[in-house]
Enzyme design. Structure first.
Site, mmCIF file in Angstrom:
data_model
loop_
_atom_site.group_PDB
_atom_site.id
_atom_site.type_symbol
_atom_site.label_atom_id
_atom_site.label_comp_id
_atom_site.label_asym_id
_atom_site.label_seq_id
_atom_site.Cartn_x
_atom_site.Cartn_y
_atom_site.Cartn_z
ATOM 1 N N LYS A 57 2.812 4.949 -11.377
ATOM 2 C CA LYS A 57 1.887 3.898 -10.966
ATOM 3 C C LYS A 57 1.711 2.860 -12.078
ATOM 4 O O LYS A 57 1.645 1.648 -11.811
ATOM 5 C CB LYS A 57 0.538 4.508 -10.579
ATOM 6 C CG LYS A 57 0.511 5.139 -9.201
ATOM 7 C CD LYS A 57 0.746 4.100 -8.110
ATOM 8 C CE LYS A 57 0.478 4.633 -6.734
ATOM 9 N NZ LYS A 57 0.744 3.609 -5.683
ATOM 10 N N LEU A 66 0.806 -1.214 0.000
ATOM 11 C CA LEU A 66 0.000 0.000 0.000
ATOM 12 C C LEU A 66 0.838 1.263 0.000
ATOM 13 O O LEU A 66 0.308 2.364 -0.186
ATOM 14 C CB LEU A 66 -0.914 0.023 1.241
ATOM 15 C CG LEU A 66 -1.693 -1.268 1.542
ATOM 16 C CD1 LEU A 66 -2.531 -1.091 2.802
ATOM 17 C CD2 LEU A 66 -2.559 -1.670 0.366
ATOM 18 N N TYR A 115 3.010 11.152 -11.784
ATOM 19 C CA TYR A 115 2.433 10.238 -10.794
ATOM 20 C C TYR A 115 1.761 9.059 -11.486
ATOM 21 O O TYR A 115 2.003 7.895 -11.137
ATOM 22 C CB TYR A 115 1.421 10.982 -9.923
ATOM 23 C CG TYR A 115 0.648 10.074 -8.988
ATOM 24 C CD1 TYR A 115 1.286 9.402 -7.951
ATOM 25 C CD2 TYR A 115 -0.726 9.886 -9.163
ATOM 26 C CE1 TYR A 115 0.570 8.562 -7.096
ATOM 27 C CE2 TYR A 115 -1.437 9.050 -8.312
ATOM 28 C CZ TYR A 115 -0.788 8.400 -7.289
ATOM 29 O OH TYR A 115 -1.489 7.558 -6.457
ATOM 30 N N PRO A 144 -43.602 16.339 39.980
ATOM 31 C CA PRO A 144 -44.725 15.598 40.566
ATOM 32 C C PRO A 144 -46.028 16.402 40.534
ATOM 33 O O PRO A 144 -46.045 17.607 40.819
ATOM 34 C CB PRO A 144 -44.266 15.329 42.001
ATOM 35 C CG PRO A 144 -42.772 15.310 41.911
ATOM 36 C CD PRO A 144 -42.425 16.344 40.879
ATOM 37 N N GLY A 145 -47.126 15.730 40.176
ATOM 38 C CA GLY A 145 -48.440 16.347 40.154
ATOM 39 C C GLY A 145 -48.762 17.124 38.891
ATOM 40 O O GLY A 145 -49.910 17.526 38.688
ATOM 41 N N ASN A 173 -10.777 8.006 -5.749
ATOM 42 C CA ASN A 173 -10.641 8.674 -4.457
ATOM 43 C C ASN A 173 -11.271 7.814 -3.362
ATOM 44 O O ASN A 173 -12.424 7.398 -3.486
ATOM 45 C CB ASN A 173 -11.337 10.036 -4.490
ATOM 46 C CG ASN A 173 -10.702 10.990 -5.480
ATOM 47 O OD1 ASN A 173 -9.648 11.535 -5.220
ATOM 48 N ND2 ASN A 173 -11.342 11.169 -6.626
#
Length: 369
Positions: free
Chosen positions: A106, A52, A102, A281-282, A131
């Site tokens: 490759k 890689l 490049y 409460p209530g 990509n």
């Protein structure tokens, strides 16, 4: 357990691959800080090589050839010098078809791989990757997705030269799944000998920028875009991976009164909204009904009674609920309803409504149960 050599082990793809392989292979990690002697030893030991490593942003153009073609040639020469025909997987680039330094480096590395296979009978797996996006990709290097995810999440500007530029993308998890498939003998291959990632995504720079800005704004609006598509879901996961370490959390507005408080949590154009309340409460909340809007109530702490009455009827239906037993109450249209805290402690309730509240058309009408 196979011994697997990973060159470029500290890189984006290498890091994800090693994480996925952890516990399923003995991993030999090679990167720029390792020595030539270590590389030779790793190559001799390896049952499979993930090559890689490469150069794509050098200071000098000559480094393309040395880092891509040259380094590939070095690995293959070590194999041949030791009479090995170890399988090798190499990451190339779609730029290998372009006339630039490049791409040429490759393409030359690809040719070396196929020559090695022809000479030794070894399996080779050459992937011309477009990509790649996903977690752990370095921003401000060679990935517009990584750079823009970082910048948008950190409040920095992004530069768009041509908004209509199209991107062909693959997701890192798909790449890793394919690579592990190659390791286990099930690579995706075409007639030319090249291997490929079966799922790709296409978008434009404009669309990418719009999605990332929507992700950022969702913390303020609480409105999330649809994540029904895989690309949107993968991109959102990628975006979150670039948040600053001190920016994982954000505040919600708590609307407080004598009853307790209520806060909206999440909104979606397709799935409605979720909010949470604390009731003393209530105290009774609700006493209203809807023509079409439907809701779900879930008490997660405390004791309450939820009451219903069909708006033209007299019968009152009661459900006693408690955080000790999680029960979801569906709120049908046409029934006025309320929730009353009948315990001695505060009641915490999660609410879901099938639509985002619209002040101009609230579909909410006061009527005591």
């Amino acid at each position: 357990m196979k011994k697997v050599l990973v060159t470029g082990a500290n890189g984006f793809i290498g890091g994800n691959l090693i994480t996925a392989l952890n516990g399923n292979a003995e991993i030999l990690k090679y990167d720029i800080e390792n020595t030539l002697e270590e590389l030779k030893a790793f190559v001799r030991e390896a049952d499979f090589i993930f090559h890689l490593a490469g150069v794509n942003r050098p200071l000098e153009v000559s480094e393309f050839n040395a880092g891509n073609k040259g380094f590939t040639e070095l690995i293959l020469e070590i194999l041949k010098d030791n009479d090995l025909n170890t399988p090798v997987l190499m990451t190339s680039s779609t730029q290998a078809v372009l006339d630039n330094p490049y791409g040429q480096s490759k393409k030359d590395a690809e040719s070396l791989m196929f020559e090695y296979s022809a000479q030794t009978g070894a399996q080779v797996f050459v992937y011309r990757l477009p990509n790649v996006f996903g977690k752990w990709c370095r921003p401000n290097y060679n990935s517009v997705v990584a750079t823009w995810c970082y910048n948008v999440s950190h409040g920095l500007p992004i530069q768009i030269n041509n908004p209509d530029t199209e991107l062909n993308l693959v997701y890192i998890d798909d790449v890793i799944q394919e690579f592990i498939g190659a390791l286990n003998g099930s690579a995706s291959r075409i007639d030319t000998g090249f291997c490929f990632i079966s799922r790709t995504f296409s978008t434009t720079l404009r669309q990418l920028a719009d999605m990332l800005n929507t992700f950022k704004e969702s913390r303020n609006s609480l409105i999330m875009p649809s994540l029904e598509g895989d690309f949107e879901r993968f991109l959102y996961a990628t975006y979150l991976s670039y948040l600053a370490k001190d920016d994982f959390c954000y505040d919600l507005e708590m609307k407080e009164d004598q009853r307790g408080w209520l806060a909206e949590f999440f909104k979606s154009p397709s799935m409605g909204q979720i909010f949470i309340s604390r009731t003393k409460p209530g105290i009774t909340r609700g006493n209203h009904w809807h023509h079409t809007k439907v809701e779900k109530f879930l008490v997660i702490e405390g004791e309450a009674v939820i009451r219903f009455r069909q708006i033209s009827g007299q019968e009152v239906i009661e459900y006693n609920v408690s955080g000790d037993r999680l029960q979801v109450l569906d709120i049908p249209p046409g029934y006025t309803h309320s929730i009353q805290n009948v315990g001695n402690t505060d009641v915490l309730t999660l609410f879901w409504a099938d639509e985002i509240f619209n002040q101009e058309r609230p579909d909410t009408f006061y009527l005591e149960v």
